[in-house]
Write an enzyme that holds these catalytic residues in place. Structure first.
Site, short mmCIF file in Angstrom:
data_model
loop_
_atom_site.label_atom_id
_atom_site.label_comp_id
_atom_site.label_asym_id
_atom_site.label_seq_id
_atom_site.Cartn_x
_atom_site.Cartn_y
_atom_site.Cartn_z
N LYS A 186 0.82 -1.22 0.00
CA LYS A 186 0.00 0.00 0.00
C LYS A 186 0.85 1.27 0.00
O LYS A 186 0.44 2.29 -0.55
CB LYS A 186 -0.94 0.00 1.20
N ASN A 239 -4.67 1.95 -1.98
CA ASN A 239 -5.17 0.57 -2.10
C ASN A 239 -6.08 0.36 -3.30
O ASN A 239 -6.64 -0.71 -3.48
CB ASN A 239 -5.88 0.13 -0.81
#
Length: 248
Positions: free
Chosen positions: A64, A85
């Site tokens: 992420k 994300n």
């Protein structure tokens, strides 16, 4: 046929692949969702090169934060959080443009907001310091709460579990678990907290959704705490991902 997918490592049975393929089937969408288990973030280039019909990606642990330098654009919210994300993949001729977003914060804030009462809920403990915890911090602060990160290790801007006394739990009565502690199959584990200090004004929110009720949630509930798992957050994230991919 359009393609969507999830990058991360390792990838087991993910919520996203089940959810989106069912959505495509139910709604007659000519698309498929696949898992791309890549051992390093550098392998993203290979995923893009071998899937010219790719339209969007979800990103999970441990990429992420690591994915951000590979993106052409990042939404202001994702940049402020420091984690992405969701990636929208746009093809123009032979060039590919990647734009990153964060749906964690959308899913979380919409899920926890109905539980919060301004009179009682002013401070929160965030268990963990990974990419998801940054979105949780951003969301809680946007909802008006003061936040503190909790880590097993001494890190700047964190407190350690041994510092969490009953008085701390009574003051910071919103506690969000962003760690994998309690995740199946290790369901007998829970974060080391003074659960006996909890009461009906305590909120325990666990990002884990397997099992439905973690030991963290069970132990708090014994003392009257309100609890919620991460399933609703995941559903709301999935809705947001689809909208980001289609710029809605």
């Amino acid at each position: 046929m359009d393609k969507y997918g999830l990058i991360g490592f390792p990838l087991g049975h993910s919520f996203s692949i089940s959810y989106f393929n069912q959505k495509f089937q139910d709604e007659g969408i000519d698309a498929i969702y696949e898992n791309y288990e890549i051992p390093t973030i550098e392998a993203l280039e290979e995923v893009l090169g071998s899937n010219p019909n790719l339209r969007g990606l979800n990103v999970t642990i441990p990429y992420k934060e690591k994915v951000m330098p590979f993106l052409d654009k990042v939404s202001p919210e994702a940049r402020a959080i420091g984690a992405v994300n969701v990636i929208r993949v746009t093809h123009e001729g032979k060039s590919v443009t990647l734009k990153g977003y964060n749906s964690d914060v959308i899913g979380f804030t919409k899920s926890i907001e109905p539980m919060l009462e301004k009179k009682w809920h002013k401070k929160a403990l965030i268990l963990g310091t990974g990419g998801a915890s940054k979105a949780i911090d951003y969301g809680l602060r946007n909802l008006g709460l003061e936040t503190v990160f909790v880590s097993r290790y001494e890190r700047p801007g964190t407190i350690q579990y041994e510092s969490i006394t009953p008085d701390v739990v009574r003051e910071y009565n919103v506690i969000v678990n962003c760690t994998p502690v309690g995740l199946y199959p290790k369901t007998e584990e829970c974060p080391p907290l003074p659960y006996e200090a909890m009461n009906s004004h305590t909120i325990l929110y666990d990002l884990i959704y397997n099992p439905d009720e973690t030991l963290f949630m069970k132990r708090g509930a014994q003392y009257g705490a309100q609890t919620k798992n991460g399933l609703e957050m995941l559903l709301l994230q999935a809705f947001a991902s689809w909208e980001f991919w289609h710029e809605k």
